[in-house]
Scaffold this active site. Structure first.
Site, mmCIF file in Angstrom:
data_model
loop_
_atom_site.group_PDB
_atom_site.id
_atom_site.type_symbol
_atom_site.label_atom_id
_atom_site.label_comp_id
_atom_site.label_asym_id
_atom_site.label_seq_id
_atom_site.Cartn_x
_atom_site.Cartn_y
_atom_site.Cartn_z
ATOM 1 N N SER A 433 1.019 -1.187 -0.120
ATOM 2 C CA SER A 433 0.095 -0.056 0.148
ATOM 3 C C SER A 433 0.727 1.325 0.014
ATOM 4 O O SER A 433 0.376 2.383 -0.190
ATOM 5 C CB SER A 433 -0.781 0.096 1.283
ATOM 6 O OG SER A 433 -0.034 0.119 2.206
ATOM 7 N N ASN A 504 -4.395 6.228 -0.429
ATOM 8 C CA ASN A 504 -3.656 6.673 0.655
ATOM 9 C C ASN A 504 -2.914 8.027 0.487
ATOM 10 O O ASN A 504 -2.678 9.042 1.431
ATOM 11 C CB ASN A 504 -2.453 5.724 0.896
ATOM 12 C CG ASN A 504 -3.107 4.441 1.764
ATOM 13 O OD1 ASN A 504 -4.217 4.504 2.044
ATOM 14 N ND2 ASN A 504 -2.390 3.491 1.676
#
Length: 599
Positions: A433, A504
């Site tokens: 991520s 993110n």
């Protein structure tokens, strides 16, 4: 909302100046709650539209049995529309919601000073301009307050009550009480641009506009990523079109003037669109093109992506290897097995692999108990999963997906092993991520076969996968992963290999800015969480989300973003660093921004 036949507060007669969408919504809520409402707009057409809109809204309420016909007639009788400010002469409260232009608002306040009683409260609906400045230039600054409703007013529960250093406490108490009587949740805010909700929201929207402008991702993928990855009611670019690109630019200019934070400096694309008259839905075109001005229906245009972007043929995939034994690895293995793929689930030992399969069995059993899956489908899914204690079991898989610890050295070592074990032509994917996919790819002799597949937790429930191409990823590898995502019924969004990808990179600066608000003693945790849930429709407030994600995970992502983009505004909040250093990591440790009962 509780309907009042006689208002319990002294604010019985309220004037609303400016009968656009916001003003009309405020008037509807006030009249429905039993107030005598004086609607004022210099445009006869706008005043007429407000009357028509109220008639239509109350008719819908009767159809939905929220009002009786008699109550509807009572509401309509309490609203009168005028084109002259003199109509506000006997109002107990005047709420100004004219366009976000300081000179215009100051002109309205100056005129009201000469019309209304000295004890009449004057409220501005601004979300960007200085309440203090408006108050200071009025004859009675102590009676001026900010009363920021959210659109659509009848549905949105938040009202920000903004007091300046000049506002008298009884004025704040009176409008706060009114907000509660209207069925709203008032949140106290100090006088700075954006206040609480928009102060966080517009920085996020600005970054999304900049991301689109840089051609990092398409508008459709940016919006889908935030809706599906974060559960937001709208994507940021669609929301900018709804708010108005020109309005967003005005708010951001005011925020930047106050903060000097580059994250608030309006993305150039906002200025370009506004100056071209492409201000969003109201103009029929903004980031998207709409069926007609004011229509919510998006139509195809030159920027609409084609279904087959690179035209490459996908490689056949029938078997998938998943490396790891944690929650993400188990969830991803379940997703592939439920979609009909043969799955090898490899862990560091046979015992860990067996435990991971057992966890999948429990997950599937819960789905059966809830009626989402048949017993036969559960058994067939489990039969397709082969647990293994070594990566050697990946020798024949068509796609290998790693879901191990978020540590670059660990991932590079695993990819070097996959390079030796997996057959030629196998696609190698990382679920990272925050780490660079290219660093994993360079650990192999076939970087063209390596790609990112960022699933979201919990993988069986979350519909989003960020598909991350490096500069070396082959077109057919990209096409393969897109096809696989479609088969497992996930929505794939394309993005390049840079820190944070889409979700993110937009989410964590917003969370970091929320922490800074608390550090600056501008608002409390509860006020900020309430503001974002009630004012922006977010499923969780930022501090609720931080404690769920984990403060250590959040800090690590913030550090990666700051290192990659070198923007001072992305530097992790000191408060976040202190909490992590103290071992307060969120729900998993029983304490983060809040305390939790130990299980």
């Amino acid at each position: 909302m509780d309907r009042q036949s006689t208002p319990p507060s002294p604010l019985a007669t309220i004037a609303v100046v400016g009968l656009g969408t916001m003003g009309t919504g405020i008037a509807e809520v006030l009249a429905t709650a039993g107030r005598e409402v004086i609607g004022i707009d210099i445009s006869e057409a706008a005043a007429g539209r407000a009357v028509t809109a109220l008639e239509a809204a109350t008719a819908r309420s009767v159809t939905r049995e929220r009002l009786t016909e008699q109550e509807r007639q009572d509401v309509l009788s309490r609203f009168r529309a005028f084109t002259d400010l003199q109509a506000a002469a006997h109002a107990d409260l005047v709420i100004e919601v004219v366009p976000e232009d300081y000179a215009l608002k100051q002109q309205v306040f100056a005129a009201l000073d000469a019309i209304v009683r000295p004890d009449t409260i004057l409220a501005t609906g601004t979300n960007a301009l200085s309440v203090t400045r408006l108050a200071a230039e009025s004859q009675h600054p102590e009676r001026v307050v900010g009363l920021h409703f959210f659109n659509p007013v009848p549905a949105m529960k938040l009202v920000e009550v903004v007091s300046s250093v000049l506002t008298a406490p009884p004025v704040v108490e009176a409008v706060t009480g009114l907000a509660r009587e209207l069925g709203k949740e008032p949140v106290a805010a100090g006088d700075r641009p954006g206040f609480v909700a928009d102060g966080l929201l517009f920085g996020y929207l600005n970054q999304a506009a900049a991301m689109f402008e840089s051609k990092y991702a398409s508008r459709e993928d940016i919006d889908a990523a935030m809706r599906l990855g974060c559960g937001l009611p709208m994507g940021p670019l669609a929301l900018l079109d709804l708010i108005g690109v020109d309005t967003a630019r005005t708010v951001l200019e005011a925020m930047y003037a106050a903060s000097g934070d580059r994250l608030h400096a309006p993305a150039p694309v906002l200025g370009h669109l506004a100056e071209a008259g492409l201000t969003g839905r109201k103009a029929g075109r903004g980031f998207y093109t709409y069926e007609a001005p004011g229509s919510p229906v998006v139509v195809r245009d030159a920027q609409t992506p084609s279904a087959d972007a690179d035209g490459a043929a996908a490689r056949p995939v029938t078997s998938v290897g998943v490396a790891g034994s944690g929650t993400m690895a188990s969830g991803i293995a379940q997703v592939f097995a439920q979609a009909g793929f043969e799955v090898v689930l490899a862990a560091r030992s046979q015992e860990k692999a067996d435990a991971a399969k057992a966890a999948i069995g429990k997950s599937l059993a819960r789905a059966v108990d809830r009626g989402r899956l048949t017993g036969q489908a559960r058994d067939e899914t489990l039969a397709r999963i082969s647990p293994a204690g070594s990566l050697e079991a990946f020798a024949g898989v068509d796609l290998a997906v790693e879901a191990v610890a978020e540590d670059l050295a660990v991932k590079q070592e695993l990819f070097a092993a996959l390079d030796k074990i997996c057959k030629p032509g196998a696609v190698l994917a990382t679920t990272t991520s925050s780490l660079p996919v290219i660093a994993c790819a360079r650990a192999t002799s076939r970087p063209q076969d390596v790609i990112g597949m960022h699933f979201f937790n919990p993988a069986p429930a979350m519909k989003l996968v960020e598909v991350v191409r490096t500069v070396l990823t082959g077109d057919n590898v990209h096409a393969t992963v897109r096809a696989v995502c479609a088969k497992v019924r996930k929505h794939a969004v394309d993005c390049g290999d840079r820190a944070g990808f889409i979700v993110n990179a937009l989410l964590f600066p917003y969370l970091n800015n929320a922490i800074k608000m608390v550090e600056e003693h501008y608002a409390s945790l509860d006020e900020i969480d309430a503001a974002m849930k009630l004012g922006a429709g977010y499923p969780m407030g930022p501090f609720e989300l931080l404690d769920v994600v984990g403060l250590d995970v959040s800090l690590a992502i913030e550090k990666v973003l700051h290192k990659e983009f070198r923007d001072p505004g992305l530097a992790p909040s000191p408060l976040l660093e202190h909490l992590v250093a103290a071992g307060c990591l969120g729900r998993k440790t029983g304490r983060g921004f809040r305390e939790y009962a130990r299980r």
